[in-house]
Write a protein that holds these residues in place. Structure first.
Motif, PDB file in Angstrom:
ATOM      1  N   ASP A 263     -11.121  -7.410  -5.378  1.00 46.29           N
ATOM      2  CA  ASP A 263     -11.872  -7.190  -4.139  1.00 46.29           C
ATOM      3  C   ASP A 263     -11.004  -7.490  -2.913  1.00 46.29           C
ATOM      4  O   ASP A 263     -11.145  -6.853  -1.860  1.00 46.29           O
ATOM      5  CB  ASP A 263     -13.125  -8.072  -4.109  1.00 46.29           C
ATOM      6  N   LYS A 264     -10.104  -8.465  -3.063  1.00 44.16           N
ATOM      7  CA  LYS A 264      -9.255  -8.856  -1.937  1.00 44.16           C
ATOM      8  C   LYS A 264      -8.134  -7.851  -1.659  1.00 44.16           C
ATOM      9  O   LYS A 264      -7.679  -7.724  -0.526  1.00 44.16           O
ATOM     10  CB  LYS A 264      -8.666 -10.245  -2.198  1.00 44.16           C
ATOM     11  N   ILE A 265      -7.667  -7.164  -2.712  1.00 48.08           N
ATOM     12  CA  ILE A 265      -6.597  -6.189  -2.486  1.00 48.08           C
ATOM     13  C   ILE A 265      -7.123  -4.764  -2.302  1.00 48.08           C
ATOM     14  O   ILE A 265      -6.376  -3.869  -1.915  1.00 48.08           O
ATOM     15  CB  ILE A 265      -5.556  -6.211  -3.629  1.00 48.08           C
ATOM     16  N   LYS A 266      -8.422  -4.580  -2.536  1.00 48.10           N
ATOM     17  CA  LYS A 266      -8.993  -3.234  -2.427  1.00 48.10           C
ATOM     18  C   LYS A 266      -8.819  -2.610  -1.043  1.00 48.10           C
ATOM     19  O   LYS A 266      -8.568  -1.396  -0.950  1.00 48.10           O
ATOM     20  CB  LYS A 266     -10.476  -3.254  -2.808  1.00 48.10           C
ATOM     21  N   PRO A 267      -8.922  -3.383   0.049  1.00 48.25           N
ATOM     22  CA  PRO A 267      -8.713  -2.759   1.364  1.00 48.25           C
ATOM     23  C   PRO A 267      -7.344  -2.083   1.501  1.00 48.25           C
ATOM     24  O   PRO A 267      -7.232  -1.051   2.176  1.00 48.25           O
ATOM     25  CB  PRO A 267      -8.856  -3.936   2.335  1.00 48.25           C
ATOM     26  N   ILE A 268      -6.320  -2.643   0.858  1.00 44.76           N
ATOM     27  CA  ILE A 268      -4.997  -2.011   0.912  1.00 44.76           C
ATOM     28  C   ILE A 268      -5.021  -0.695   0.150  1.00 44.76           C
ATOM     29  O   ILE A 268      -4.498   0.325   0.619  1.00 44.76           O
ATOM     30  CB  ILE A 268      -3.911  -2.955   0.349  1.00 44.76           C
ATOM     31  N   ALA A 269      -5.668  -0.687  -1.026  1.00 48.02           N
ATOM     32  CA  ALA A 269      -5.794   0.555  -1.795  1.00 48.02           C
ATOM     33  C   ALA A 269      -6.558   1.602  -0.995  1.00 48.02           C
ATOM     34  O   ALA A 269      -6.152   2.771  -0.927  1.00 48.02           O
ATOM     35  CB  ALA A 269      -6.498   0.280  -3.125  1.00 48.02           C
ATOM     36  N   ILE A 312       2.319   6.200  -3.528  1.00 47.94           N
ATOM     37  CA  ILE A 312       1.892   5.138  -2.612  1.00 47.94           C
ATOM     38  C   ILE A 312       3.118   4.470  -1.998  1.00 47.94           C
ATOM     39  O   ILE A 312       4.052   4.093  -2.706  1.00 47.94           O
ATOM     40  CB  ILE A 312       1.039   4.083  -3.346  1.00 47.94           C
ATOM     41  N   GLN A 313       3.118   4.339  -0.691  1.00 45.83           N
ATOM     42  CA  GLN A 313       4.200   3.642   0.007  1.00 45.83           C
ATOM     43  C   GLN A 313       3.662   2.317   0.533  1.00 45.83           C
ATOM     44  O   GLN A 313       2.733   2.294   1.339  1.00 45.83           O
ATOM     45  CB  GLN A 313       4.730   4.501   1.158  1.00 45.83           C
ATOM     46  N   GLU A 318       2.661  -5.556   3.305  1.00 46.42           N
ATOM     47  CA  GLU A 318       1.588  -5.318   2.331  1.00 46.42           C
ATOM     48  C   GLU A 318       1.941  -5.899   0.959  1.00 46.42           C
ATOM     49  O   GLU A 318       1.095  -6.497   0.292  1.00 46.42           O
ATOM     50  CB  GLU A 318       1.312  -3.817   2.220  1.00 46.42           C
ATOM     51  N   ILE A 319       3.199  -5.732   0.564  1.00 43.99           N
ATOM     52  CA  ILE A 319       3.640  -6.304  -0.713  1.00 43.99           C
ATOM     53  C   ILE A 319       3.514  -7.823  -0.676  1.00 43.99           C
ATOM     54  O   ILE A 319       3.033  -8.444  -1.636  1.00 43.99           O
ATOM     55  CB  ILE A 319       5.089  -5.884  -1.026  1.00 43.99           C
TER      56      ILE A 319
END
Length: 329
Positions: A263-269, A312-313, A318-319
């Motif tokens: 859920d925490k990384i979903k915004p980046i996806a 995906i870049q 972000e990393i």
């Protein structure tokens, strides 16, 4: 697609490689051969040139499916990665006992980790027939066999290389010390090991060793067998015969904890118009020491989605954000 050399070899493989365990059906509940073949071919059409399989996956079924799928593809345009050392077809017990299991028809099987010289040569001949080819690009020992000298095992692989039946040798699930011992017999270009956001044990010893020695790491189960797609919930029902039902990673508490991370990384996806699974695969091949991510697919749609993760870049920021969340996990 991105293509990367394995270790110090000239063998180039696709950074996203098709993992054909699930295609064999064994331990995954079932398989649909037609869909599995279509998945491999669709994967190739979008740039995935490398396919990883093993005899034990469906007791030959996975290799047969791979062989059928690549018939319509020029052999020199694909890289076939397979394994040896997991015997279910011995007349008497040899090697290390691995497991009691069942084949795709429900027949009971005892599987042994065995890599004696004659067994390695026999297995190679069987794999060549199932794969419908006269050479294997990367031949990997599936698991260590404590009953056979490592030198004996890799003398057999060395002979296969001399005969042109194998191009390069790799290992799976080997420690740094075991790789070093195998290296005394022939060049080892890679180590295939489990690695994912929620299973990072190899970063302590294996990754630093492989970076220093210029050995590639092939990360298997980078999606933690589907857990990191975000599609698994705590009340998920698995098909009969699906090994995940009893896995520690698929117990309700671990699933819920993992989904909090997702859920925490979903915004980046979402910002990349990508799925969670695609983001996880891209992150995986950005990790130091990881050369390729093995991604399984049961149908063409899944295979294409896996391959498209390469598009995906991710920025440095972000990393780092993802890394910090993973460290927190």
């Amino acid at each position: 697609m991105e293509y990367r050399n394995l270790g110090n070899s000239d063998l180039q493989v696709s950074a996203i490689t098709f993992g054909a365990w699930a295609a064999g059906g064994w331990m995954w509940g079932s398989t649909d051969r037609k869909e599995a073949v279509e998945a491999i071919q669709a994967s190739y059409d979008v740039g995935v040139t490398s396919i990883d399989t093993a005899p034990i996956y469906g007791q030959g079924t996975s290799e047969e499916i791979v062989g059928e799928a690549v018939r319509k593809i020029s052999r020199d345009k694909v890289q076939l990665l397979t394994k040896f050392g997991m015997r279910w077809d011995l007349n008497s017990a040899k090697g290390d006992f691995a497991m009691h299991t069942k084949d795709n028809n429900g027949k009971a099987l005892d599987v042994y980790r065995y890599a004696g010289k004659e067994s390695v040569i026999y297995e190679c001949e069987q794999s060549l027939k199932r794969l419908r080819t006269d050479y294997i690009d990367l031949y990997q020992i599936h698991w260590p066999d404590s009953t056979t000298l490592i030198s004996e095992t890799f003398e057999a692989v060395s002979r296969l290389i001399e005969q042109g039946k194998v191009r390069y040798a790799g290992v799976c699930n080997y420690s740094s010390a075991q790789i070093a011992e195998a290296e005394q017999t022939l060049n080892i270009v890679s180590n295939q090991v489990a690695f994912s956001m929620v299973n990072r044990g190899i970063e302590a010893e294996t990754v630093p060793y492989c970076i220093k020695q210029n050995k590639s790491i092939l990360a298997y189960s980078p999606l933690q067998r589907g857990l990191l797609t975000g599609k698994i919930h705590s009340s998920y029902t698995f098909q009969e015969g699906d090994h995940r039902a009893s896995s520690p990673h698929f117990q309700p508490d671990f699933i819920e904890k993992t989904n909090v991370l997702l859920d925490k990384i979903k915004p980046i996806a979402d910002s990349k118009n990508a799925s969670l699974g695609q983001l996880v695969l891209r992150w995986t091949i950005e990790r130091p020491g990881i050369t390729i991510a093995l991604a399984g697919a049961r149908n063409a749609q899944q295979a294409i989605q896996n391959a498209q993760s390469i598009d995906i870049q991710l920025t440095t920021e972000e990393i780092e954000t993802i890394n910090q969340l993973v460290e927190g996990f």
